[in-house]
Scaffold this motif. Structure first.
Motif, short mmCIF file in Angstrom:
data_model
loop_
_atom_site.label_atom_id
_atom_site.label_comp_id
_atom_site.label_asym_id
_atom_site.label_seq_id
_atom_site.Cartn_x
_atom_site.Cartn_y
_atom_site.Cartn_z
N LYS A 1 -24.77 84.19 63.69
CA LYS A 1 -25.50 83.52 62.61
C LYS A 1 -24.88 82.16 62.29
O LYS A 1 -25.57 81.16 62.15
CB LYS A 1 -25.46 84.44 61.38
CG LYS A 1 -26.44 84.08 60.31
CD LYS A 1 -26.38 85.15 59.22
CE LYS A 1 -27.38 84.83 58.13
NZ LYS A 1 -27.36 85.84 57.07
N LYS A 2 -23.54 82.14 62.22
CA LYS A 2 -22.85 80.89 61.89
C LYS A 2 -22.96 79.88 63.03
O LYS A 2 -23.14 78.69 62.81
CB LYS A 2 -21.38 81.17 61.58
CG LYS A 2 -20.67 79.95 61.05
CD LYS A 2 -19.38 80.30 60.38
CE LYS A 2 -18.77 79.06 59.75
NZ LYS A 2 -17.51 79.34 59.11
N ILE A 3 -22.87 80.35 64.29
CA ILE A 3 -23.00 79.46 65.45
C ILE A 3 -24.38 78.82 65.46
O ILE A 3 -24.50 77.60 65.63
CB ILE A 3 -22.74 80.23 66.76
CG1 ILE A 3 -21.25 80.57 66.87
CG2 ILE A 3 -23.16 79.41 67.97
CD1 ILE A 3 -20.90 81.47 68.02
N PHE A 4 -25.43 79.61 65.24
CA PHE A 4 -26.78 79.05 65.26
C PHE A 4 -27.01 78.11 64.08
O PHE A 4 -27.74 77.13 64.18
CB PHE A 4 -27.82 80.17 65.26
CG PHE A 4 -27.92 80.88 66.58
CD1 PHE A 4 -27.92 80.17 67.77
CD2 PHE A 4 -28.01 82.27 66.64
CE1 PHE A 4 -28.00 80.82 68.99
CE2 PHE A 4 -28.09 82.92 67.86
CZ PHE A 4 -28.09 82.19 69.05
N LYS A 5 -26.33 78.38 62.97
CA LYS A 5 -26.44 77.48 61.82
C LYS A 5 -25.81 76.12 62.15
O LYS A 5 -26.34 75.07 61.81
CB LYS A 5 -25.76 78.11 60.61
CG LYS A 5 -25.98 77.37 59.32
CD LYS A 5 -25.35 78.09 58.16
CE LYS A 5 -25.59 77.31 56.88
NZ LYS A 5 -24.95 77.95 55.72
N LEU A 6 -24.65 76.17 62.83
CA LEU A 6 -23.97 74.92 63.22
C LEU A 6 -24.70 74.20 64.35
O LEU A 6 -24.60 72.99 64.48
CB LEU A 6 -22.53 75.22 63.64
CG LEU A 6 -21.58 75.64 62.54
CD1 LEU A 6 -20.28 76.17 63.12
CD2 LEU A 6 -21.30 74.49 61.61
N ALA A 7 -25.44 74.98 65.18
CA ALA A 7 -26.13 74.39 66.34
C ALA A 7 -27.52 73.90 65.99
O ALA A 7 -28.26 73.47 66.88
CB ALA A 7 -26.21 75.41 67.47
N LYS A 8 -27.89 73.94 64.73
CA LYS A 8 -29.23 73.53 64.33
C LYS A 8 -29.45 72.06 64.69
O LYS A 8 -28.62 71.21 64.37
CB LYS A 8 -29.40 73.72 62.83
CG LYS A 8 -30.81 73.54 62.36
CD LYS A 8 -30.95 73.87 60.90
CE LYS A 8 -32.39 73.68 60.46
NZ LYS A 8 -32.55 73.93 59.04
#
Length: 196
Positions: A7-14
């Motif tokens: 979840k955090k990785i995808f948030k940073l990869a937005k």
């Protein structure tokens, strides 16, 4: 690699391009690299900001016939305590206040002796040739500027050696010294080599 949750990785990869925003195997290394770059840029930002302040101060101080190094020397040896950030803001937004600071530094440290053009002879020569136009003088026409040849005296140096010329034969003393030190090339002994 990062040990964040998906979840955090995808948030940073937005906002990443292609699969970098929605495929974990592509997004995780990209996020990791982006975080490394962000860390590095946080350190570089301070340097770059200071460099931009110095550039703006330098250009503003030179308008008052003073180099940046002499200005900073005067600033350090006067009782004015202003940092470069404030000075750059002054020179951009408050030129009269900046001029007052420069004048005060000149007054306190006696740097007004620097307030003169560096090479007056070449400046006067440029005015005489019409290459430099002083305020109030009529501007030369475009035809005048393009037709006037730039006269530069050509001087032939006596010690000039063309690029692909024959090497100069060393003196006998130099040859003996090189033979003694063991840096002698055998074809230098050959008189035919020098006759070419």
């Amino acid at each position: 690699m990062t040990s964040f949750s998906y979840k955090k990785i995808f948030k940073l990869a937005k906002g990443f391009y292609g699969k970098g925003k929605n495929c974990i195997s592509v997004a995780a290394p990209r996020v990791d690299r982006a975080l490394q770059a962000a860390y590095k840029e946080r350190k570089l930002k301070k340097r770059l900001m200071r460099r931009s302040w110095i550039i703006s101060i330098n250009s503003a101080v030179r308008e008052h016939n003073m180099p940046y190094s002499r200005f900073i020397y005067g600033l350090n040896h006067s009782n004015i305590e202003i940092d470069r950030k404030i000075l750059s803001e002054l020179c951009k937004n408050e030129p009269y206040s900046f001029k007052a600071v420069v004048d005060e530094i000149k007054l306190q440290t006696g740097l007004s002796a620097e307030d003169r053009p560096r090479d007056l002879e070449s400046f006067n020569k440029g005015v005489d040739l019409g290459l430099i136009v002083l305020p109030g003088m009529p501007k030369p026409s475009l035809e005048e500027n393009t037709s006037r040849p730039i006269e530069k005296e050509f001087k032939w140096r006596e010690d000039f050696i063309p690029k692909y010329s024959k090497p100069i034969r060393p003196s006998q003393e130099a040859m003996d010294k090189m033979k003694k030190n063991g840096v002698w090339e055998s074809d230098w002994d050959d008189d035919e080599f020098w006759a070419k």
